[in-house]
Structures are given as structure tokens and as C-alpha cells.
Design a protein around this motif. Structure first.
Motif, mmCIF file in Angstrom:
data_model
loop_
_atom_site.group_PDB
_atom_site.id
_atom_site.type_symbol
_atom_site.label_atom_id
_atom_site.label_comp_id
_atom_site.label_asym_id
_atom_site.label_seq_id
_atom_site.Cartn_x
_atom_site.Cartn_y
_atom_site.Cartn_z
ATOM 1 N N ILE A 124 1.512 -1.676 0.309
ATOM 2 C CA ILE A 124 0.083 0.293 0.129
ATOM 3 C C ILE A 124 1.407 1.329 -0.004
ATOM 4 N N ALA A 125 0.636 2.173 -0.896
ATOM 5 C CA ALA A 125 1.209 3.334 -0.979
ATOM 6 C C ALA A 125 0.207 4.448 -0.586
ATOM 7 N N VAL A 126 0.173 5.309 0.220
ATOM 8 C CA VAL A 126 -0.248 6.842 0.042
ATOM 9 C C VAL A 126 0.891 8.191 -0.374
ATOM 10 N N ALA A 127 -0.118 8.490 -0.856
ATOM 11 C CA ALA A 127 0.130 10.334 -1.367
ATOM 12 C C ALA A 127 -0.337 11.133 -1.098
ATOM 13 N N GLY A 128 0.114 12.618 -0.658
ATOM 14 C CA GLY A 128 -1.182 13.979 -0.140
ATOM 15 C C GLY A 128 -0.901 14.623 -1.445
ATOM 16 N N CYS A 129 -1.249 13.908 -3.133
ATOM 17 C CA CYS A 129 -1.099 15.144 -3.549
ATOM 18 C C CYS A 129 -0.268 14.507 -5.100
ATOM 19 N N SER A 130 -0.923 14.543 -6.206
ATOM 20 C CA SER A 130 -0.152 14.034 -7.553
ATOM 21 C C SER A 130 1.115 14.274 -7.735
ATOM 22 N N ARG A 131 2.019 14.404 -7.021
ATOM 23 C CA ARG A 131 3.416 14.156 -7.363
ATOM 24 C C ARG A 131 4.244 13.302 -7.222
ATOM 25 N N GLY A 132 3.121 12.592 -6.049
ATOM 26 C CA GLY A 132 3.651 10.824 -5.595
ATOM 27 C C GLY A 132 4.229 10.275 -5.120
ATOM 28 N N CYS A 133 5.236 11.259 -4.382
ATOM 29 C CA CYS A 133 6.562 10.933 -3.626
ATOM 30 C C CYS A 133 6.923 8.991 -3.145
ATOM 31 N N THR A 134 5.089 9.168 -2.591
ATOM 32 C CA THR A 134 5.840 7.437 -1.573
ATOM 33 C C THR A 134 5.026 6.567 -3.113
ATOM 34 N N ASP A 135 5.127 6.931 -4.792
ATOM 35 C CA ASP A 135 4.911 5.954 -5.223
ATOM 36 C C ASP A 135 3.472 4.926 -5.811
ATOM 37 N N PRO A 136 2.641 6.087 -6.033
ATOM 38 C CA PRO A 136 1.066 5.588 -4.962
ATOM 39 C C PRO A 136 0.253 4.205 -6.733
ATOM 40 N N LEU A 137 1.546 5.179 -7.624
ATOM 41 C CA LEU A 137 0.830 4.128 -9.004
ATOM 42 C C LEU A 137 1.172 2.848 -9.370
ATOM 43 N N CYS A 138 2.300 2.163 -8.379
ATOM 44 C CA CYS A 138 3.385 1.623 -8.795
ATOM 45 C C CYS A 138 3.477 0.600 -6.928
ATOM 46 N N ALA A 139 1.715 1.242 -6.749
ATOM 47 C CA ALA A 139 1.714 -0.300 -5.787
ATOM 48 C C ALA A 139 0.032 -0.896 -5.721
ATOM 49 N N ASP A 140 0.070 -1.527 -4.836
ATOM 50 C CA ASP A 140 -0.600 -3.201 -5.453
ATOM 51 C C ASP A 140 -2.493 -1.477 -4.997
ATOM 52 N N PHE A 141 -2.279 -1.252 -4.292
ATOM 53 C CA PHE A 141 -2.918 -0.593 -3.590
ATOM 54 C C PHE A 141 -2.585 1.102 -4.083
ATOM 55 N N GLY A 142 -2.899 2.119 -4.930
ATOM 56 C CA GLY A 142 -2.051 2.983 -3.969
ATOM 57 C C GLY A 142 -3.665 4.448 -3.966
ATOM 58 N N VAL A 143 -2.997 5.464 -3.289
ATOM 59 C CA VAL A 143 -4.065 5.980 -2.743
ATOM 60 C C VAL A 143 -3.506 7.553 -3.380
ATOM 61 N N ILE A 144 -4.142 8.692 -3.204
ATOM 62 C CA ILE A 144 -3.890 9.715 -3.745
ATOM 63 C C ILE A 144 -4.569 10.496 -3.375
ATOM 64 N N ALA A 145 -4.183 11.460 -2.347
ATOM 65 C CA ALA A 145 -5.376 12.716 -1.939
ATOM 66 C C ALA A 145 -5.197 13.989 -2.689
ATOM 67 N N ARG A 146 -6.664 14.157 -3.231
ATOM 68 C CA ARG A 146 -7.059 15.350 -4.184
ATOM 69 C C ARG A 146 -8.099 16.478 -3.066
ATOM 70 N N GLY A 147 -8.115 16.311 -2.032
ATOM 71 C CA GLY A 147 -9.012 17.450 -1.465
ATOM 72 C C GLY A 147 -8.665 16.876 0.017
ATOM 73 N N ARG A 148 -8.854 17.956 0.878
ATOM 74 C CA ARG A 148 -9.832 17.620 2.855
ATOM 75 C C ARG A 148 -10.444 16.002 2.538
ATOM 76 N N ASP A 149 -9.756 14.906 3.268
ATOM 77 C CA ASP A 149 -10.192 13.692 3.214
ATOM 78 C C ASP A 149 -11.156 13.507 1.998
ATOM 79 N N SER A 150 -10.613 13.742 0.622
ATOM 80 C CA SER A 150 -10.765 12.960 -0.671
ATOM 81 C C SER A 150 -9.567 12.739 -1.078
ATOM 82 N N PHE A 151 -9.559 10.972 -1.500
ATOM 83 C CA PHE A 151 -9.038 10.478 -2.156
ATOM 84 C C PHE A 151 -9.570 9.674 -3.370
ATOM 85 N N ASP A 152 -7.930 9.530 -4.444
ATOM 86 C CA ASP A 152 -8.499 8.644 -5.658
ATOM 87 C C ASP A 152 -7.868 7.354 -4.816
ATOM 88 N N VAL A 153 -8.078 6.363 -6.304
ATOM 89 C CA VAL A 153 -7.516 4.921 -5.667
ATOM 90 C C VAL A 153 -6.924 3.926 -6.989
#
Length: 240
Positions: A124-153
């Protein structure tokens, strides 16, 4: 569930140590250094998964494990399990670019799911913005914040391989609680659909993303949530 303790080429052993998504208290950090000295640790190495590897002799392994437990740390699980969660410093207190509290969500997910036994390792990788410092797109389950308590998976990503693969968008604009609920849904489907030792990315490629789409009604309509927030605001019950 196996522990991430591996024999090295020099005959010593590497112990993979987990904290709260790479966050240590000063007491934990100092305590780990003292434990390393007392257990004759040869080297400490930071990893890409926000864990710390300690390299030491076999006879000192049990002593180090006991010290880790006292510090509120642990040896990472490995092999057919949910691995340590990667989460960036994305929250309002630490990162100016953070759109949502990625670090907080990552810690919650690690506390809930670390060590959950599955068909194959799930990262699992979780990122606070679309820069994706934790490589969420290369994780089995990637999470990217898009706003306050709002995330894309995204699911089905795969890194650390000669054939890396970006995950596919599964759901948008979920709350942190909904992200956890979706993860439960995904790993339940994965457990039922995966072939022996098949990585989630391979399962998604074989059966299609549609098998993992959450059923209608799993999440409350966003308009309903907005109405509830407005009613809470006008009644003076909104949290500060």
C-alpha cells in the motif's frame, strides 16, 4: 506469516524494522540506537519502504526483537501478507503541498492491515498530492489525496521489477474511511479470484478491473454527505 529476517552474503542477518510509516518518536529513535549498540548491530540502513534494516549476527537476533517490542516497534511481516505501508509527509502540519492527510491515513491503514495474510504480498502507498512521492501508481493499492479527506484509489500497480506497471484508477473522491472499506473489498475479491502465488497486478490483468469495482451503494452519495455537512454547520455542530 513470515518475519522479514534474511541471511546476508557475509553470514550476518538483516532485520527489517517497522515504525509508523517511517515516523519515530525521539524516544524510539534514541532507543533503537541504544539497542543497536547493545546487540552489536553492524549497520542500520533506511529502506525505500520507510523501514529500517539492522544487520547483525544470528546470536543477537532474539535480543534485538525483544528490545524492539519494548520500544513499540516490530519486525516487518513478509511473504503472503500486507507489507509496511508507505505514506508521504503529506498532512497540513508537515507539507505545504499536501492536499489531504496522507500520513495520517497511511498510519491508520498500517495499524489495521499490517500482517494480514493474503495470497501474495500486497503493498500500500499513500500520497498527499499528485506528485506521488511514495509511488502510489506502482503499488498494489495506491492512494492519492485530491482534497481534504478526499482520495483517489488505484490498484494493480507493480514496482521493484523489470516490468513495472502503473495501477488503474478504481475509485475517486473517497473519504479516508471509505478508502479502508474499499481496501477490504479489494483484498476480499483478490483472495477469491487470485491463482496460487499470483500478485494482485496479475490478477487484475487476468480477470479485468471490473471484478474489483465496488458495488453500487457501498459508499454514500457525495451530495448526501455535503447536505449532512451543511446541516451540521448551520446547527453549530461543525468541528473547529
Amino acid at each position: 506469516m513470515n518475519k522479514a529476517i534474511f541471511k546476508q552474503s557475509n553470514g550476518m542477518y538483516a532485520v527489517n524494522i517497522v515504525s509508523a510509516c517511517g515516523v519515530f518518536t525521539p524516544e524510539q529513535f534514541a532507543g533503537l540506537g541504544q539497542a543497536a549498540l547493545e546487540c552489536s548491530v553492524f549497520r542500520l540502513k533506511l529502506t525505500t519502504r520507510q523501514t529500517v534494516v539492522a544487520v547483525l549476527n544470528e546470536e543477537d537476533l532474539a535480543k534485538l526483537e525483544a528490545r524492539l517490542s519494548a520500544l513499540g516497534l516490530s519486525v516487518s511481516p513478509y511473504g503472503g501478507t500486507v507489507r509496511a505501508v508507505k505514506a508521504c509527509a503529506g498532512n497540513t502540519a508537515l507539507c505545504q503541498r499536501a492536499l489531504g492527510d496522507a500520513l495520517d491515513l497511511g498510519i491508520v491503514m498500517q495499524e489495521k492491515y499490517l500482517g494480514r495474510e493474503l495470497n501474495k504480498d500486497v503493498k500500500i502507498a499513500v500520497a498527499g498530492c499528485s506528485r506521488g512521492c511514495t509511488d502510489p501508481l506502482c503499488a498494489d493499492f495506491g492512494v492519492i489525496a485530491r482534497g481534504r479527506d478526499s482520495f483517489d484509489v488505484y490498484i494493480g500497480g507493480r514496482g521493484s521489477t523489470r516490468k513495472p506497471l502503473h495501477g488503474q484508477l478504481l475509485a475517486e473522491d473517497l473519504t479516508g474511511d471509505e478508502v479502508c472499506k474499499l481496501f477490504e473489498h479489494v483484498i476480499d475479491k483478490y483472495s477469491k479470484l487470485a491463482q496460487p502465488k499470483e500478485r494482485l497486478a496479475s490478477t487484475v490483468a487476468r480477470v479485468g478491473l471490473g471484478e474489483f469495482i465496488p458495488p453500487q451503494g457501498m459508499f454514500a452519495p457525495k451530495q448526501e454527505q455535503s447536505d449532512n455537512e451543511f446541516l451540521a454547520f448551520i446547527s453549530g455542530k461543525e468541528e473547529a
